[in-house]
Design a protein around this motif. Structure first.
Motif, PDB file in Angstrom:
ATOM      1  N   ALA A 290       0.860  -1.188   0.000  1.00  0.00           N
ATOM      2  CA  ALA A 290       0.000   0.000   0.000  1.00  0.00           C
ATOM      3  C   ALA A 290       0.887   1.226   0.000  1.00  0.00           C
ATOM      4  O   ALA A 290       2.012   1.203   0.517  1.00  0.00           O
ATOM      5  CB  ALA A 290      -0.921  -0.002   1.223  1.00  0.00           C
ATOM      6  N   TRP A 291       0.379   2.333  -0.554  1.00  0.00           N
ATOM      7  CA  TRP A 291       1.227   3.501  -0.735  1.00  0.00           C
ATOM      8  C   TRP A 291       0.489   4.801  -0.430  1.00  0.00           C
ATOM      9  O   TRP A 291      -0.693   4.817  -0.082  1.00  0.00           O
ATOM     10  CB  TRP A 291       1.807   3.529  -2.143  1.00  0.00           C
ATOM     11  CG  TRP A 291       0.784   3.373  -3.227  1.00  0.00           C
ATOM     12  CD1 TRP A 291       0.014   4.337  -3.783  1.00  0.00           C
ATOM     13  CD2 TRP A 291       0.409   2.152  -3.872  1.00  0.00           C
ATOM     14  NE1 TRP A 291      -0.817   3.819  -4.735  1.00  0.00           N
ATOM     15  CE2 TRP A 291      -0.597   2.475  -4.817  1.00  0.00           C
ATOM     16  CE3 TRP A 291       0.824   0.818  -3.751  1.00  0.00           C
ATOM     17  CZ2 TRP A 291      -1.178   1.510  -5.630  1.00  0.00           C
ATOM     18  CZ3 TRP A 291       0.235  -0.133  -4.556  1.00  0.00           C
ATOM     19  CH2 TRP A 291      -0.749   0.210  -5.488  1.00  0.00           C
ATOM     20  N   THR A 292       1.208   5.910  -0.645  1.00  0.00           N
ATOM     21  CA  THR A 292       0.756   7.248  -0.286  1.00  0.00           C
ATOM     22  C   THR A 292      -0.675   7.532  -0.729  1.00  0.00           C
ATOM     23  O   THR A 292      -1.046   7.220  -1.858  1.00  0.00           O
ATOM     24  CB  THR A 292       1.682   8.312  -0.908  1.00  0.00           C
ATOM     25  OG1 THR A 292       3.019   8.008  -0.537  1.00  0.00           O
ATOM     26  CG2 THR A 292       1.344   9.702  -0.398  1.00  0.00           C
ATOM     27  N   THR A 293      -1.443   8.142   0.187  1.00  0.00           N
ATOM     28  CA  THR A 293      -2.829   8.607   0.064  1.00  0.00           C
ATOM     29  C   THR A 293      -3.853   7.487   0.196  1.00  0.00           C
ATOM     30  O   THR A 293      -5.046   7.762   0.294  1.00  0.00           O
ATOM     31  CB  THR A 293      -3.109   9.387  -1.240  1.00  0.00           C
ATOM     32  OG1 THR A 293      -3.132   8.494  -2.346  1.00  0.00           O
ATOM     33  CG2 THR A 293      -2.088  10.496  -1.455  1.00  0.00           C
ATOM     34  N   GLN A 294      -3.437   6.224   0.210  1.00  0.00           N
ATOM     35  CA  GLN A 294      -4.401   5.147   0.392  1.00  0.00           C
ATOM     36  C   GLN A 294      -4.788   5.040   1.868  1.00  0.00           C
ATOM     37  O   GLN A 294      -3.950   5.153   2.754  1.00  0.00           O
ATOM     38  CB  GLN A 294      -3.835   3.806  -0.093  1.00  0.00           C
ATOM     39  CG  GLN A 294      -3.712   3.713  -1.607  1.00  0.00           C
ATOM     40  CD  GLN A 294      -3.235   2.341  -2.056  1.00  0.00           C
ATOM     41  OE1 GLN A 294      -2.501   1.666  -1.351  1.00  0.00           O
ATOM     42  NE2 GLN A 294      -3.656   1.926  -3.246  1.00  0.00           N
ATOM     43  N   SER A 295      -6.071   4.810   2.120  1.00  0.00           N
ATOM     44  CA  SER A 295      -6.558   4.589   3.477  1.00  0.00           C
ATOM     45  C   SER A 295      -6.574   3.091   3.731  1.00  0.00           C
ATOM     46  O   SER A 295      -7.272   2.347   3.034  1.00  0.00           O
ATOM     47  CB  SER A 295      -7.962   5.180   3.641  1.00  0.00           C
ATOM     48  OG  SER A 295      -7.910   6.594   3.523  1.00  0.00           O
ATOM     49  N   VAL A 296      -5.813   2.642   4.724  1.00  0.00           N
ATOM     50  CA  VAL A 296      -5.604   1.216   4.937  1.00  0.00           C
ATOM     51  C   VAL A 296      -5.725   0.868   6.419  1.00  0.00           C
ATOM     52  O   VAL A 296      -5.765   1.743   7.288  1.00  0.00           O
ATOM     53  CB  VAL A 296      -4.208   0.779   4.433  1.00  0.00           C
ATOM     54  CG1 VAL A 296      -4.053   1.061   2.950  1.00  0.00           C
ATOM     55  CG2 VAL A 296      -3.103   1.479   5.230  1.00  0.00           C
ATOM     56  N   THR A 297      -5.768  -0.417   6.676  1.00  0.00           N
ATOM     57  CA  THR A 297      -5.666  -0.947   8.031  1.00  0.00           C
ATOM     58  C   THR A 297      -4.459  -1.873   8.075  1.00  0.00           C
ATOM     59  O   THR A 297      -4.376  -2.822   7.283  1.00  0.00           O
ATOM     60  CB  THR A 297      -6.930  -1.719   8.428  1.00  0.00           C
ATOM     61  OG1 THR A 297      -8.063  -0.850   8.344  1.00  0.00           O
ATOM     62  CG2 THR A 297      -6.804  -2.251   9.847  1.00  0.00           C
ATOM     63  N   ILE A 298      -3.522  -1.578   8.971  1.00  0.00           N
ATOM     64  CA  ILE A 298      -2.313  -2.376   9.101  1.00  0.00           C
ATOM     65  C   ILE A 298      -2.434  -3.298  10.310  1.00  0.00           C
ATOM     66  O   ILE A 298      -2.839  -2.865  11.397  1.00  0.00           O
ATOM     67  CB  ILE A 298      -1.071  -1.471   9.219  1.00  0.00           C
ATOM     68  CG1 ILE A 298      -0.742  -0.866   7.840  1.00  0.00           C
ATOM     69  CG2 ILE A 298       0.128  -2.224   9.770  1.00  0.00           C
ATOM     70  CD1 ILE A 298       0.516  -0.028   7.808  1.00  0.00           C
ATOM     71  N   LEU A 299      -2.083  -4.560  10.109  1.00  0.00           N
ATOM     72  CA  LEU A 299      -2.049  -5.540  11.187  1.00  0.00           C
ATOM     73  C   LEU A 299      -0.591  -5.825  11.540  1.00  0.00           C
ATOM     74  O   LEU A 299       0.252  -5.949  10.632  1.00  0.00           O
ATOM     75  CB  LEU A 299      -2.764  -6.831  10.779  1.00  0.00           C
ATOM     76  CG  LEU A 299      -4.289  -6.748  10.631  1.00  0.00           C
ATOM     77  CD1 LEU A 299      -4.672  -6.140   9.286  1.00  0.00           C
ATOM     78  CD2 LEU A 299      -4.913  -8.122  10.774  1.00  0.00           C
ATOM     79  N   LEU A 300      -0.307  -5.925  12.827  1.00  0.00           N
ATOM     80  CA  LEU A 300       1.069  -6.101  13.284  1.00  0.00           C
ATOM     81  C   LEU A 300       1.287  -7.501  13.845  1.00  0.00           C
ATOM     82  O   LEU A 300       0.374  -8.128  14.392  1.00  0.00           O
ATOM     83  CB  LEU A 300       1.406  -5.050  14.334  1.00  0.00           C
ATOM     84  CG  LEU A 300       1.281  -3.589  13.861  1.00  0.00           C
ATOM     85  CD1 LEU A 300       1.571  -2.637  15.009  1.00  0.00           C
ATOM     86  CD2 LEU A 300       2.200  -3.311  12.678  1.00  0.00           C
ATOM     87  N   GLN A 301       2.512  -7.965  13.731  1.00  0.00           N
ATOM     88  CA  GLN A 301       2.859  -9.315  14.143  1.00  0.00           C
ATOM     89  C   GLN A 301       2.780  -9.480  15.658  1.00  0.00           C
ATOM     90  O   GLN A 301       2.336 -10.522  16.167  1.00  0.00           O
ATOM     91  CB  GLN A 301       4.273  -9.637  13.648  1.00  0.00           C
ATOM     92  CG  GLN A 301       4.793 -10.992  14.034  1.00  0.00           C
ATOM     93  CD  GLN A 301       6.150 -11.268  13.419  1.00  0.00           C
ATOM     94  OE1 GLN A 301       6.263 -11.482  12.208  1.00  0.00           O
ATOM     95  NE2 GLN A 301       7.194 -11.234  14.234  1.00  0.00           N
ATOM     96  N   ASP A 302       3.196  -8.465  16.421  1.00  0.00           N
ATOM     97  CA  ASP A 302       3.228  -8.549  17.870  1.00  0.00           C
ATOM     98  C   ASP A 302       2.101  -7.730  18.488  1.00  0.00           C
ATOM     99  O   ASP A 302       1.606  -6.770  17.901  1.00  0.00           O
ATOM    100  CB  ASP A 302       4.574  -8.043  18.398  1.00  0.00           C
ATOM    101  CG  ASP A 302       5.741  -8.827  17.817  1.00  0.00           C
ATOM    102  OD1 ASP A 302       5.727 -10.066  17.945  1.00  0.00           O
ATOM    103  OD2 ASP A 302       6.644  -8.204  17.216  1.00  0.00           O
TER     104      ASP A 302
END
Length: 435
Positions: A290-302
């Motif tokens: 995913a890149w600049t200006t995109q609205s996203v949800t990030i999931l983290l490993q920890d």
């Protein structure tokens, strides 16, 4: 296979641009002419403008009414609010901001141009470069707008004389060059008559450059942020708590810079905790990048502590935290900004308490000299300030990132926006060339 309109539009690039200029220079008329002549006005909109124009005794449609939507704007014949319009041609999509020209509403020009990749600055051919022209040019330079177009309007009122255009273009180019504006394109136009707006003018055969629309369609559109300097201000923590996703915890926001990838090691600021991206959701679907200006949800490993206001960045490119912020600012409130002023500083999705420690200088627009130690900044002043924050912030240099290098100062008493700020690196680190 035939291409649908939606597919054609999705394949074109997007240009955000703003118009600026002094009162009665013809900004709204230029925007109206662009919309009308590029066939971007719906029939009912044009009919409404024709009725409104006729009620005011005009012989022809007043195209300025396509953008001056507020009742007070129509009554006074000036633009007060920033009017955003969306249109498209076969070559490009556009989001334009028609900003006010009156000095009282200069603050709205800051709002309109803050995300622009190009600014059209209008000048009345009869008046030439005036104080508001210089102020708007300084703001465009301050906001690091990559492209500036000088539109010398009302050429029909000076007999379409090349010498008038040349003199104004020379003066403006010299002034903008001193401010560090990277690219300037001068175009002689008559917004009222349509000369060189969408179609080339037969009245100015001495001009061989592009029309305004042609330039807007062909100017290069690029990102002002380095690809590696990825930044995601966390806006919301998503925990659906459903049977389907019992352990789902995502960190949602709009990517302010760069690119994120699944598996990439990232740091959470200000805590400094490091983890890896285990997943990225975009519009409800998993993606790898995913890149600049995109609205996203990030999931983290920890399972790390992340909340609204935190910043997710690549582990190897985390900005240094600081409580001492030096910035170039444009003061937009009627209430002066003074040394010792206690404010709220909003950076990205985080707001912290702060105090104005110093106001080292104020810019004099006429000759670009510095007025040292002014003690305060009043509405529309451009100056430099030093601020101490109650908590450390990961602020980038505005020269490196227009998004994560910017902030606003807020009055804690009533929530009024006081000042728009652009962070500067301290001596020893690369400084921007403004101020």
């Amino acid at each position: 296979m035939r291409t649908t309109t939606a597919e054609a539009l999705s394949a074109t690039t997007l240009l955000r641009f703003a118009t600026a200029g002094s009162v009665d220079d013809g900004k709204s008329t230029l925007v109206g002419r662009l919309l009308h002549d590029s066939k971007s006005v719906l029939t009912d909109q044009l009919e409404a403008v024709e009725r409104a124009s006729a009620s005011r005794g005009a012989d022809a449609p007043d195209l300025a009414l396509l953008t001056d939507g507020l009742r007070a704007e129509r009554e006074q014949g000036i633009t007060i609010d920033v009017a955003h319009r969306y249109f498209a041609t076969a070559r490009r999509r556009f989001i334009l901001a028609d900003t006010p020209g009156h000095v009282q509403y200069t603050r709205n020009m800051v709002t309109g141009a803050s995300t622009a990749e190009l600014t059209v600055i209008l000048v009345d051919a009869r008046n030439g470069v005036v104080e508001q022209t210089r102020r708007h040019t300084a703001i465009a330079a301050l906001l690091r707008v990559p492209h500036v177009v000088l539109a010398v309007n009302k050429m029909d009122l000076v007999g379409y004389e090349e010498s008038v255009f040349a003199a104004i273009a020379e003066e403006f180019t010299a002034y903008a060059g001193e401010l560090g504006v990277p690219e300037i394109t001068a175009i002689p136009i008559s917004a009222l008559a349509g000369d060189n707006v969408v179609e080339p003018s037969s009245n100015m055969d001495w001009y061989g450059g592009p029309t305004v629309l042609e330039h807007l369609e062909t100017v290069s559109v690029g990102h002002d942020l380095a690809p590696g300097s990825a930044r995601l201000p966390v806006q919301y923590v998503i925990r659906p708590r459903t049977a389907e996703h019992p352990d789902y915890r995502g960190y949602a926001g709009r990517i302010a810079a760069g690119t994120f990838r699944v598996g990439e090691e990232v740091t959470i600021l200000p805590s400094g905790r490091t983890t890896k991206i285990s997943g990225i959701d975009l519009l409800g679907e998993p993606v790898d990048v995913a890149w600049t200006t995109q609205s996203v949800t990030i999931l983290l490993q920890d399972d790390v502590d992340v909340s609204r206001g935190d910043l997710i960045v690549p582990a190897e490119e985390a900005p240094a935290l600081t409580q001492d912020v030096t910035a170039t600012v444009c003061h937009v409130a009627d209430q002066p900004l003074t040394v010792g002023h206690r404010v709220l500083l909003k950076h990205g999705t985080r707001t912290v308490k702060a105090i104005v420690k110093e106001i080292p200088s104020r810019l004099t627009l006429d000759d670009l000299t510095q007025h040292p130690e002014p003690g305060r900044l009043v509405a529309n002043d451009i100056g430099r300030v030093k601020i101490r924050t109650a908590e450390p912030l990961p602020i980038d240099s505005y020269a490196d990132s227009r998004r994560t290098g910017s902030f606003i100062l807020i009055d804690p008493a009533d929530g009024t926006t006081l000042t728009a700020g652009m962070a500067i690196r301290e001596p020893g680190i690369r400084q921007p060339d403004m101020l």
